[in-house]
Design a protein around this motif. Structure first.
Motif, PDB file in Angstrom:
ATOM      1  N   ALA A  24      -2.882   4.274   4.199  1.00 30.64           N
ATOM      2  CA  ALA A  24      -2.794   3.069   5.021  1.00 30.64           C
ATOM      3  C   ALA A  24      -3.712   1.969   4.508  1.00 30.64           C
ATOM      4  O   ALA A  24      -3.414   0.790   4.676  1.00 30.64           O
ATOM      5  N   ASN A  25      -4.809   2.347   3.869  1.00 29.28           N
ATOM      6  CA  ASN A  25      -5.813   1.361   3.471  1.00 29.28           C
ATOM      7  C   ASN A  25      -5.945   1.152   1.967  1.00 29.28           C
ATOM      8  O   ASN A  25      -6.628   0.234   1.543  1.00 29.28           O
ATOM      9  N   ASP A  26      -5.311   1.985   1.179  1.00 33.69           N
ATOM     10  CA  ASP A  26      -5.421   1.871  -0.271  1.00 33.69           C
ATOM     11  C   ASP A  26      -4.753   0.588  -0.763  1.00 33.69           C
ATOM     12  O   ASP A  26      -3.637   0.251  -0.355  1.00 33.69           O
ATOM     13  N   GLU A  27      -5.431  -0.132  -1.625  1.00 34.56           N
ATOM     14  CA  GLU A  27      -4.934  -1.426  -2.109  1.00 34.56           C
ATOM     15  C   GLU A  27      -3.573  -1.299  -2.797  1.00 34.56           C
ATOM     16  O   GLU A  27      -2.702  -2.147  -2.633  1.00 34.56           O
ATOM     17  N   VAL A  28      -3.378  -0.230  -3.540  1.00 40.29           N
ATOM     18  CA  VAL A  28      -2.103  -0.037  -4.234  1.00 40.29           C
ATOM     19  C   VAL A  28      -0.966   0.123  -3.229  1.00 40.29           C
ATOM     20  O   VAL A  28       0.113  -0.467  -3.396  1.00 40.29           O
ATOM     21  N   PHE A  29      -1.179   0.901  -2.187  1.00 41.45           N
ATOM     22  CA  PHE A  29      -0.130   1.102  -1.189  1.00 41.45           C
ATOM     23  C   PHE A  29       0.120  -0.158  -0.369  1.00 41.45           C
ATOM     24  O   PHE A  29       1.246  -0.431   0.025  1.00 41.45           O
ATOM     25  N   VAL A  30      -0.913  -0.934  -0.128  1.00 44.23           N
ATOM     26  CA  VAL A  30      -0.729  -2.202   0.585  1.00 44.23           C
ATOM     27  C   VAL A  30       0.133  -3.141  -0.259  1.00 44.23           C
ATOM     28  O   VAL A  30       1.077  -3.758   0.240  1.00 44.23           O
ATOM     29  N   GLU A  31      -0.160  -3.223  -1.561  1.00 41.80           N
ATOM     30  CA  GLU A  31       0.636  -4.069  -2.445  1.00 41.80           C
ATOM     31  C   GLU A  31       2.066  -3.543  -2.573  1.00 41.80           C
ATOM     32  O   GLU A  31       3.020  -4.329  -2.631  1.00 41.80           O
ATOM     33  N   LEU A  32       2.213  -2.229  -2.627  1.00 44.10           N
ATOM     34  CA  LEU A  32       3.543  -1.632  -2.680  1.00 44.10           C
ATOM     35  C   LEU A  32       4.333  -1.974  -1.418  1.00 44.10           C
ATOM     36  O   LEU A  32       5.510  -2.342  -1.484  1.00 44.10           O
ATOM     37  N   ALA A  33       3.693  -1.898  -0.276  1.00 49.26           N
ATOM     38  CA  ALA A  33       4.346  -2.249   0.987  1.00 49.26           C
ATOM     39  C   ALA A  33       4.721  -3.727   1.021  1.00 49.26           C
ATOM     40  O   ALA A  33       5.799  -4.084   1.509  1.00 49.26           O
ATOM     41  N   GLU A  34       3.852  -4.573   0.502  1.00 52.82           N
ATOM     42  CA  GLU A  34       4.162  -6.007   0.456  1.00 52.82           C
ATOM     43  C   GLU A  34       5.394  -6.261  -0.409  1.00 52.82           C
ATOM     44  O   GLU A  34       6.274  -7.046  -0.046  1.00 52.82           O
ATOM     45  N   GLY A  35       5.471  -5.588  -1.548  1.00 54.26           N
ATOM     46  CA  GLY A  35       6.628  -5.734  -2.428  1.00 54.26           C
ATOM     47  C   GLY A  35       7.900  -5.223  -1.789  1.00 54.26           C
ATOM     48  O   GLY A  35       8.964  -5.850  -1.893  1.00 54.26           O
ATOM     49  N   LEU A  36       7.803  -4.083  -1.126  1.00 56.15           N
ATOM     50  CA  LEU A  36       8.971  -3.527  -0.438  1.00 56.15           C
ATOM     51  C   LEU A  36       9.424  -4.452   0.684  1.00 56.15           C
ATOM     52  O   LEU A  36      10.625  -4.720   0.837  1.00 56.15           O
ATOM     53  N   ALA A  37       8.493  -4.955   1.457  1.00 54.13           N
ATOM     54  CA  ALA A  37       8.829  -5.868   2.557  1.00 54.13           C
ATOM     55  C   ALA A  37       9.510  -7.121   2.035  1.00 54.13           C
ATOM     56  O   ALA A  37      10.505  -7.582   2.603  1.00 54.13           O
ATOM     57  N   GLU A  38       9.006  -7.655   0.942  1.00 49.65           N
ATOM     58  CA  GLU A  38       9.615  -8.859   0.356  1.00 49.65           C
ATOM     59  C   GLU A  38      11.022  -8.556  -0.157  1.00 49.65           C
ATOM     60  O   GLU A  38      11.962  -9.315   0.088  1.00 49.65           O
ATOM     61  N   ARG A  39      11.171  -7.437  -0.835  1.00 51.45           N
ATOM     62  CA  ARG A  39      12.486  -7.049  -1.372  1.00 51.45           C
ATOM     63  C   ARG A  39      13.504  -6.874  -0.257  1.00 51.45           C
ATOM     64  O   ARG A  39      14.638  -7.331  -0.358  1.00 51.45           O
ATOM     65  N   VAL A  40      13.096  -6.221   0.810  1.00 47.88           N
ATOM     66  CA  VAL A  40      14.004  -5.951   1.923  1.00 47.88           C
ATOM     67  C   VAL A  40      14.318  -7.216   2.704  1.00 47.88           C
ATOM     68  O   VAL A  40      15.477  -7.484   3.037  1.00 47.88           O
ATOM     69  N   SER A  41      13.311  -8.017   2.995  1.00 52.54           N
ATOM     70  CA  SER A  41      13.548  -9.220   3.795  1.00 52.54           C
ATOM     71  C   SER A  41      14.376 -10.259   3.047  1.00 52.54           C
ATOM     72  O   SER A  41      15.075 -11.063   3.669  1.00 52.54           O
ATOM     73  N   GLU A  42      14.329 -10.243   1.721  1.00 54.80           N
ATOM     74  CA  GLU A  42      15.112 -11.183   0.930  1.00 54.80           C
ATOM     75  C   GLU A  42      16.482 -10.643   0.537  1.00 54.80           C
ATOM     76  O   GLU A  42      17.262 -11.353  -0.085  1.00 54.80           O
ATOM     77  N   ALA A  43      16.769  -9.390   0.878  1.00 57.31           N
ATOM     78  CA  ALA A  43      18.061  -8.798   0.528  1.00 57.31           C
ATOM     79  C   ALA A  43      19.187  -9.536   1.238  1.00 57.31           C
ATOM     80  O   ALA A  43      19.068  -9.909   2.402  1.00 57.31           O
ATOM     81  N   ALA A  44      20.268  -9.742   0.520  1.00 53.54           N
ATOM     82  CA  ALA A  44      21.421 -10.466   1.064  1.00 53.54           C
ATOM     83  C   ALA A  44      22.243  -9.532   1.949  1.00 53.54           C
ATOM     84  O   ALA A  44      23.275  -9.004   1.543  1.00 53.54           O
ATOM     85  N   MET A  45      21.751  -9.327   3.149  1.00 50.34           N
ATOM     86  CA  MET A  45      22.421  -8.445   4.102  1.00 50.34           C
ATOM     87  C   MET A  45      22.589  -9.178   5.415  1.00 50.34           C
ATOM     88  O   MET A  45      21.808 -10.068   5.745  1.00 50.34           O
TER      89      MET A  45
END
Length: 96
Positions: free
Chosen positions: A15-36
């Motif tokens: 929950a607090n690791d910088e790598v996982f936070v960045e991974l979550a940010e990337g996933l959130a951006e990918r999903v929210s920008e998906a053409a669905m």
């Protein structure tokens, strides 16, 4: 294969690791920008990206409730919280 543990240390680390936070940010951006067309489709997409299967109806409802709650409170970070939740699933973290 790793042994299971009932201590919260792994979840706290993820929950607090910088790598996982960045991974979550990337996933959130990918999903929210998906053409669905809908958030349900985006949620199914995010779930498939993380665990390579569709969510059960119960999993979908719980995550959709979380998303709706966060969209009402913090719309700019709602998908980030869902992404962090998905990345903390035991099914994502461990391979069986």
């Amino acid at each position: 294969r790793r042994n299971r543990s009932n201590t919260p240390l792994q979840a706290l680390h993820l929950a607090n690791d910088e790598v996982f936070v960045e991974l979550a940010e990337g996933l959130a951006e990918r999903v929210s920008e998906a053409a669905m067309a809908s958030d349900v489709e985006r949620l199914n997409y995010a779930f498939r990206l993380c665990v390579a299967r569709d969510p059960s109806s119960e999993e979908r409802e719980v995550l959709l409730a979380l998303l709706r709650d966060q969209q009402a409170k913090h719309p700019e970070t709602a998908w980030l919280l869902v992404a962090r939740t998905l990345l903390n699933l035991d099914e994502f973290v461990t391979r069986e």
